[in-house]
Design a protein around this motif. Structure first.
Motif, PDB file in Angstrom:
ATOM      1  N   GLU A   9       2.295  28.453 -66.256  1.00  0.00           N
ATOM      2  CA  GLU A   9       2.994  29.420 -65.422  1.00  0.00           C
ATOM      3  C   GLU A   9       2.175  29.559 -64.151  1.00  0.00           C
ATOM      4  O   GLU A   9       0.961  29.780 -64.212  1.00  0.00           O
ATOM      5  CB  GLU A   9       3.129  30.746 -66.164  1.00  0.00           C
ATOM      6  N   ASN A  11       1.633  31.775 -62.055  1.00  0.00           N
ATOM      7  CA  ASN A  11       0.841  32.992 -61.844  1.00  0.00           C
ATOM      8  C   ASN A  11      -0.448  32.978 -62.668  1.00  0.00           C
ATOM      9  O   ASN A  11      -1.334  33.797 -62.458  1.00  0.00           O
ATOM     10  CB  ASN A  11       1.663  34.249 -62.138  1.00  0.00           C
ATOM     11  N   GLU A  12      -0.566  32.013 -63.601  1.00  0.00           N
ATOM     12  CA  GLU A  12      -1.795  31.868 -64.385  1.00  0.00           C
ATOM     13  C   GLU A  12      -2.687  30.765 -63.841  1.00  0.00           C
ATOM     14  O   GLU A  12      -3.887  30.932 -63.703  1.00  0.00           O
ATOM     15  CB  GLU A  12      -1.471  31.598 -65.850  1.00  0.00           C
ATOM     16  N   CYS A  13      -2.091  29.604 -63.568  1.00  0.00           N
ATOM     17  CA  CYS A  13      -2.846  28.471 -63.033  1.00  0.00           C
ATOM     18  C   CYS A  13      -1.843  27.504 -62.416  1.00  0.00           C
ATOM     19  O   CYS A  13      -1.104  26.847 -63.138  1.00  0.00           O
ATOM     20  CB  CYS A  13      -3.657  27.783 -64.126  1.00  0.00           C
ATOM     21  N   SER A  14      -1.813  27.451 -61.105  1.00  0.00           N
ATOM     22  CA  SER A  14      -0.831  26.610 -60.418  1.00  0.00           C
ATOM     23  C   SER A  14      -1.519  25.445 -59.720  1.00  0.00           C
ATOM     24  O   SER A  14      -2.744  25.392 -59.617  1.00  0.00           O
ATOM     25  CB  SER A  14      -0.074  27.444 -59.388  1.00  0.00           C
ATOM     26  N   ASP A  17      -3.838  26.670 -57.156  1.00  0.00           N
ATOM     27  CA  ASP A  17      -5.183  27.064 -57.601  1.00  0.00           C
ATOM     28  C   ASP A  17      -6.127  25.868 -57.517  1.00  0.00           C
ATOM     29  O   ASP A  17      -7.280  26.009 -57.124  1.00  0.00           O
ATOM     30  CB  ASP A  17      -5.153  27.614 -59.028  1.00  0.00           C
ATOM     31  N   HIS A  53       5.072  23.434 -63.418  1.00  0.00           N
ATOM     32  CA  HIS A  53       5.259  24.885 -63.348  1.00  0.00           C
ATOM     33  C   HIS A  53       6.467  25.280 -64.196  1.00  0.00           C
ATOM     34  O   HIS A  53       7.552  24.723 -64.028  1.00  0.00           O
ATOM     35  CB  HIS A  53       5.481  25.331 -61.905  1.00  0.00           C
ATOM     36  N   CYS A  56       9.237  30.209 -64.034  1.00  0.00           N
ATOM     37  CA  CYS A  56       9.159  30.675 -62.651  1.00  0.00           C
ATOM     38  C   CYS A  56      10.448  30.286 -61.928  1.00  0.00           C
ATOM     39  O   CYS A  56      11.330  29.647 -62.508  1.00  0.00           O
ATOM     40  CB  CYS A  56       7.935  30.070 -61.951  1.00  0.00           C
TER      41      CYS A  56
END
Length: 154
Positions: A9, A11-14, A17, A53, A56
């Motif tokens: 996801e 918002n956790e690890c894209s 990042d 991803h 989302c």
């Protein structure tokens, strides 16, 4: 070299990042599915990994990272403060593994699941099969090459 896809996801690890710290490695931890864990155990330094991803607005493959450290005991399984803590795991007999990953490339556009499903080369890949929820998916070289061909059309 082997090829993989890892779902996350954003918002956790894209992929961002990874892209925001291209010379740094990011530990991929928290996998709590035995089949996905076994795939992680088969990863080697230099293997390519698609970052996918999920959960989302724009679902699909966002870029590529590379394995920089093969499987080792996931430290989060021992951390009582972690949501990934596992009371059955011990230092002598860890149950879960992590790998370290480093940025390679961000795609100019996310390759959507619909586009991936349309690739005949991926017809047998578990990513596009109904009901598959694995967070780590192996890819053949032919599957990987078919995905990369889509990026050249972007």
């Amino acid at each position: 070299m082997q090829y993989w896809l890892m779902k996350t996801e954003p918002n956790e690890c894209s992929i961002d990042d990874f892209a925001n710290q291209p010379s740094e490695v990011i530990r991929w931890d928290g996998v709590r599915n035995y089949q996905a864990r076994n795939f992680i155990r088969n990863m080697h330094i230099g293997d390519e990994v698609f970052i996918y991803h999920s959960s989302c607005a724009h679902i699909g493959i966002a870029g590529i990272v590379r394995v920089t450290r093969s499987a080792y005991a996931d430290p989060s399984q021992f951390d009582t403060e972690s949501p990934y803590f596992d009371s059955k795991a011990t230092k002598e007999k860890p149950r879960w593994d992590a790998v370290d990953l480093q940025f390679v490339r961000k795609f100019s556009q996310i390759i959507s699941l619909d586009k991936l499903k349309a690739l005949p080369e991926l017809a047998d890949n578990s990513l596009v099969k109904k009901g598959s929820r694995l967070s780590v998916v192996p890819f053949s070289k032919a599957e990987r090459d078919a995905v990369l061909q889509l990026t050249s059309r972007q």
